[in-house]
Write a protein that holds these residues in place. Structure first.
Motif, PDB file in Angstrom:
ATOM      1  N   ILE A   1       0.840  -1.208   0.000  1.00 39.58           N
ATOM      2  CA  ILE A   1       0.000   0.000   0.000  1.00 39.58           C
ATOM      3  C   ILE A   1       0.874   1.256   0.000  1.00 39.58           C
ATOM      4  CG2 ILE A   1      -1.671   1.324   1.356  1.00 39.58           C
ATOM      5  CD1 ILE A   1      -2.847  -1.459   2.195  1.00 39.58           C
ATOM      6  N   VAL A   2       1.949   1.243   0.793  1.00 37.90           N
ATOM      7  CA  VAL A   2       2.888   2.375   0.796  1.00 37.90           C
ATOM      8  C   VAL A   2       3.461   2.566  -0.614  1.00 37.90           C
ATOM      9  CG1 VAL A   2       5.161   3.149   1.624  1.00 37.90           C
ATOM     10  CG2 VAL A   2       3.476   2.267   3.249  1.00 37.90           C
ATOM     11  N   GLY A   3       3.834   1.468  -1.255  1.00 38.56           N
ATOM     12  CA  GLY A   3       4.375   1.559  -2.611  1.00 38.56           C
ATOM     13  C   GLY A   3       3.387   2.174  -3.587  1.00 38.56           C
ATOM     14  N   ILE A   4       2.139   1.753  -3.475  1.00 42.94           N
ATOM     15  CA  ILE A   4       1.112   2.273  -4.384  1.00 42.94           C
ATOM     16  C   ILE A   4       0.853   3.753  -4.124  1.00 42.94           C
ATOM     17  CG2 ILE A   4      -1.354   2.141  -4.936  1.00 42.94           C
ATOM     18  CD1 ILE A   4      -1.052  -0.959  -4.462  1.00 42.94           C
ATOM     19  N   ILE A   5       0.710   4.117  -2.853  1.00 43.71           N
ATOM     20  CA  ILE A   5       0.337   5.502  -2.521  1.00 43.71           C
ATOM     21  C   ILE A   5       1.539   6.445  -2.584  1.00 43.71           C
ATOM     22  CG2 ILE A   5      -0.504   6.990  -0.657  1.00 43.71           C
ATOM     23  CD1 ILE A   5      -2.346   4.631   0.157  1.00 43.71           C
ATOM     24  N   TRP A   6       2.637   6.082  -1.910  1.00 45.64           N
ATOM     25  CA  TRP A   6       3.762   7.003  -1.767  1.00 45.64           C
ATOM     26  C   TRP A   6       4.706   6.981  -2.973  1.00 45.64           C
ATOM     27  CZ3 TRP A   6       7.215   7.200   3.257  1.00 45.64           C
ATOM     28  CH2 TRP A   6       8.000   8.350   3.231  1.00 45.64           C
ATOM     29  N   PHE A   7       4.987   5.777  -3.472  1.00 50.99           N
ATOM     30  CA  PHE A   7       5.949   5.666  -4.562  1.00 50.99           C
ATOM     31  C   PHE A   7       5.283   5.544  -5.932  1.00 50.99           C
ATOM     32  CE2 PHE A   7       8.341   3.963  -0.840  1.00 50.99           C
ATOM     33  CZ  PHE A   7       9.281   4.982  -0.760  1.00 50.99           C
ATOM     34  N   ARG A   8       3.958   5.695  -5.974  1.00 51.38           N
ATOM     35  CA  ARG A   8       3.189   5.720  -7.215  1.00 51.38           C
ATOM     36  C   ARG A   8       3.362   4.450  -8.055  1.00 51.38           C
ATOM     37  NH1 ARG A   8       0.790   9.996  -5.592  1.00 51.38           N
ATOM     38  NH2 ARG A   8       1.777  12.042  -5.664  1.00 51.38           N
ATOM     39  N   GLU A   9       3.456   3.294  -7.356  1.00 54.19           N
ATOM     40  CA  GLU A   9       3.545   2.021  -8.063  1.00 54.19           C
ATOM     41  C   GLU A   9       2.170   1.659  -8.623  1.00 54.19           C
ATOM     42  OE1 GLU A   9       5.135  -0.727  -5.213  1.00 54.19           O
ATOM     43  OE2 GLU A   9       7.071   0.293  -5.132  1.00 54.19           O
ATOM     44  N   SER A  10       2.156   0.764  -9.566  1.00 53.57           N
ATOM     45  CA  SER A  10       0.888   0.377 -10.199  1.00 53.57           C
ATOM     46  C   SER A  10      -0.024  -0.323  -9.190  1.00 53.57           C
ATOM     47  CB  SER A  10       1.157  -0.547 -11.384  1.00 53.57           C
ATOM     48  OG  SER A  10       1.730  -1.760 -10.932  1.00 53.57           O
ATOM     49  N   ALA A  11      -1.315  -0.157  -9.394  1.00 51.77           N
ATOM     50  CA  ALA A  11      -2.324  -0.806  -8.551  1.00 51.77           C
ATOM     51  C   ALA A  11      -3.231  -1.630  -9.452  1.00 51.77           C
ATOM     52  CB  ALA A  11      -3.117   0.229  -7.769  1.00 51.77           C
ATOM     53  N   THR A  12      -2.675  -2.684 -10.005  1.00 53.52           N
ATOM     54  CA  THR A  12      -3.443  -3.519 -10.923  1.00 53.52           C
ATOM     55  C   THR A  12      -4.425  -4.391 -10.154  1.00 53.52           C
ATOM     56  OG1 THR A  12      -1.831  -5.311 -10.832  1.00 53.52           O
ATOM     57  CG2 THR A  12      -1.472  -3.595 -12.505  1.00 53.52           C
ATOM     58  N   LEU A  13      -5.394  -4.916 -10.868  1.00 50.00           N
ATOM     59  CA  LEU A  13      -6.391  -5.790 -10.263  1.00 50.00           C
ATOM     60  C   LEU A  13      -5.732  -7.024  -9.654  1.00 50.00           C
ATOM     61  CD1 LEU A  13      -9.326  -6.423  -9.658  1.00 50.00           C
ATOM     62  CD2 LEU A  13      -9.496  -7.461 -11.931  1.00 50.00           C
ATOM     63  N   ILE A  14      -4.769  -7.589 -10.334  1.00 53.73           N
ATOM     64  CA  ILE A  14      -4.094  -8.781  -9.820  1.00 53.73           C
ATOM     65  C   ILE A  14      -3.307  -8.455  -8.546  1.00 53.73           C
ATOM     66  CG2 ILE A  14      -2.009  -8.635 -11.236  1.00 53.73           C
ATOM     67  CD1 ILE A  14      -3.678 -11.909 -10.828  1.00 53.73           C
ATOM     68  N   LYS A  15      -2.678  -7.288  -8.501  1.00 48.41           N
ATOM     69  CA  LYS A  15      -1.932  -6.885  -7.306  1.00 48.41           C
ATOM     70  C   LYS A  15      -2.889  -6.681  -6.128  1.00 48.41           C
ATOM     71  CE  LYS A  15       1.664  -4.077  -7.547  1.00 48.41           C
ATOM     72  NZ  LYS A  15       2.516  -2.865  -7.642  1.00 48.41           N
ATOM     73  N   LEU A  16      -3.978  -5.975  -6.353  1.00 50.34           N
ATOM     74  CA  LEU A  16      -4.939  -5.721  -5.282  1.00 50.34           C
ATOM     75  C   LEU A  16      -5.624  -7.015  -4.830  1.00 50.34           C
ATOM     76  CD1 LEU A  16      -6.485  -2.390  -6.595  1.00 50.34           C
ATOM     77  CD2 LEU A  16      -4.761  -2.675  -4.796  1.00 50.34           C
ATOM     78  N   SER A  17      -5.905  -7.907  -5.762  1.00 53.69           N
ATOM     79  CA  SER A  17      -6.492  -9.203  -5.407  1.00 53.69           C
ATOM     80  C   SER A  17      -5.520 -10.027  -4.572  1.00 53.69           C
ATOM     81  CB  SER A  17      -6.874  -9.981  -6.668  1.00 53.69           C
ATOM     82  OG  SER A  17      -7.814  -9.284  -7.417  1.00 53.69           O
ATOM     83  N   SER A  18      -4.263  -9.991  -4.928  1.00 51.90           N
ATOM     84  CA  SER A  18      -3.247 -10.731  -4.182  1.00 51.90           C
ATOM     85  C   SER A  18      -3.086 -10.180  -2.771  1.00 51.90           C
ATOM     86  CB  SER A  18      -1.910 -10.680  -4.926  1.00 51.90           C
ATOM     87  OG  SER A  18      -2.045 -11.290  -6.193  1.00 51.90           O
ATOM     88  N   ILE A  19      -3.138  -8.872  -2.634  1.00 51.60           N
ATOM     89  CA  ILE A  19      -3.087  -8.253  -1.305  1.00 51.60           C
ATOM     90  C   ILE A  19      -4.272  -8.726  -0.474  1.00 51.60           C
ATOM     91  CG2 ILE A  19      -3.319  -6.048  -0.073  1.00 51.60           C
ATOM     92  CD1 ILE A  19      -1.675  -4.790  -2.392  1.00 51.60           C
ATOM     93  N   ALA A  20      -5.448  -8.780  -1.078  1.00 54.37           N
ATOM     94  CA  ALA A  20      -6.642  -9.255  -0.361  1.00 54.37           C
ATOM     95  C   ALA A  20      -6.471 -10.704   0.080  1.00 54.37           C
ATOM     96  CB  ALA A  20      -7.875  -9.096  -1.243  1.00 54.37           C
ATOM     97  N   LEU A  21      -5.865 -11.528  -0.760  1.00 53.17           N
ATOM     98  CA  LEU A  21      -5.632 -12.926  -0.392  1.00 53.17           C
ATOM     99  C   LEU A  21      -4.670 -13.057   0.787  1.00 53.17           C
ATOM    100  CD1 LEU A  21      -5.468 -14.591  -3.915  1.00 53.17           C
ATOM    101  CD2 LEU A  21      -7.259 -14.890  -2.174  1.00 53.17           C
ATOM    102  N   ILE A  22      -3.678 -12.190   0.849  1.00 57.03           N
ATOM    103  CA  ILE A  22      -2.756 -12.196   1.990  1.00 57.03           C
ATOM    104  C   ILE A  22      -3.525 -11.885   3.267  1.00 57.03           C
ATOM    105  CG2 ILE A  22      -0.784 -11.030   3.065  1.00 57.03           C
ATOM    106  CD1 ILE A  22       0.293 -10.623   0.158  1.00 57.03           C
ATOM    107  N   VAL A  23      -4.386 -10.882   3.219  1.00 63.33           N
ATOM    108  CA  VAL A  23      -5.193 -10.519   4.390  1.00 63.33           C
ATOM    109  C   VAL A  23      -6.068 -11.694   4.810  1.00 63.33           C
ATOM    110  CG1 VAL A  23      -7.032  -9.004   5.231  1.00 63.33           C
ATOM    111  CG2 VAL A  23      -5.145  -8.051   3.894  1.00 63.33           C
ATOM    112  N   VAL A  24      -6.702 -12.359   3.856  1.00 62.26           N
ATOM    113  CA  VAL A  24      -7.528 -13.519   4.167  1.00 62.26           C
ATOM    114  C   VAL A  24      -6.682 -14.622   4.812  1.00 62.26           C
ATOM    115  CG1 VAL A  24      -8.895 -15.392   3.127  1.00 62.26           C
ATOM    116  CG2 VAL A  24      -9.268 -13.034   2.407  1.00 62.26           C
TER     117      VAL A  24
END
Length: 106
Positions: free
Chosen positions: A74-97
């Motif tokens: 999330i820091v990378g996406i917000i602060w360092f302007r990294e891409s926020a693709t659907l696959i990246k966001l889905s993978s982050i959600a899977l980690i939380v689960v």
């Protein structure tokens, strides 16, 4: 919330801070962020070690690694302007689960 969980949360925040400083150090070319990498990781590992006195290692390490990964992504996406693709966001959600699942098994 026990004190061990507070130490675990602190360990996660110090780890995220250390990783952020890695990026900011630009390959150890910036002095302050380069020094802070080691300071934050020393604090991180100290807090994690204290947390392990009362939290099972499988739970503590999974929470530490999983939430640290999510937060730094999330820091990378917000602060360092990294891409926020659907696959990246889905993978982050899977980690939380996964982290929730490991905690539920405790």
């Amino acid at each position: 919330m026990s004190i061990s969980w507070i130490y675990l949360i602190a360990a996660i925040l110090f780890e995220v801070s250390g990783t952020t400083c890695m990026k900011l150090s630009q390959g150890f070319t910036k002095l302050v962020p380069s020094i802070l990498i080691f300071v934050f990781y020393a604090l991180c590992l100290s807090c994690l070690t204290i947390a392990l006195k009362r939290i099972e290692v499988s739970v503590a390490y999974s929470v530490w690694a999983g939430l640290g990964t999510v937060i730094i992504a999330i820091v990378g996406i917000i602060w360092f302007r990294e891409s926020a693709t659907l696959i990246k966001l889905s993978s982050i959600a899977l980690i939380v689960v996964g982290v929730i699942g490991i905690n539920a098994s405790e």
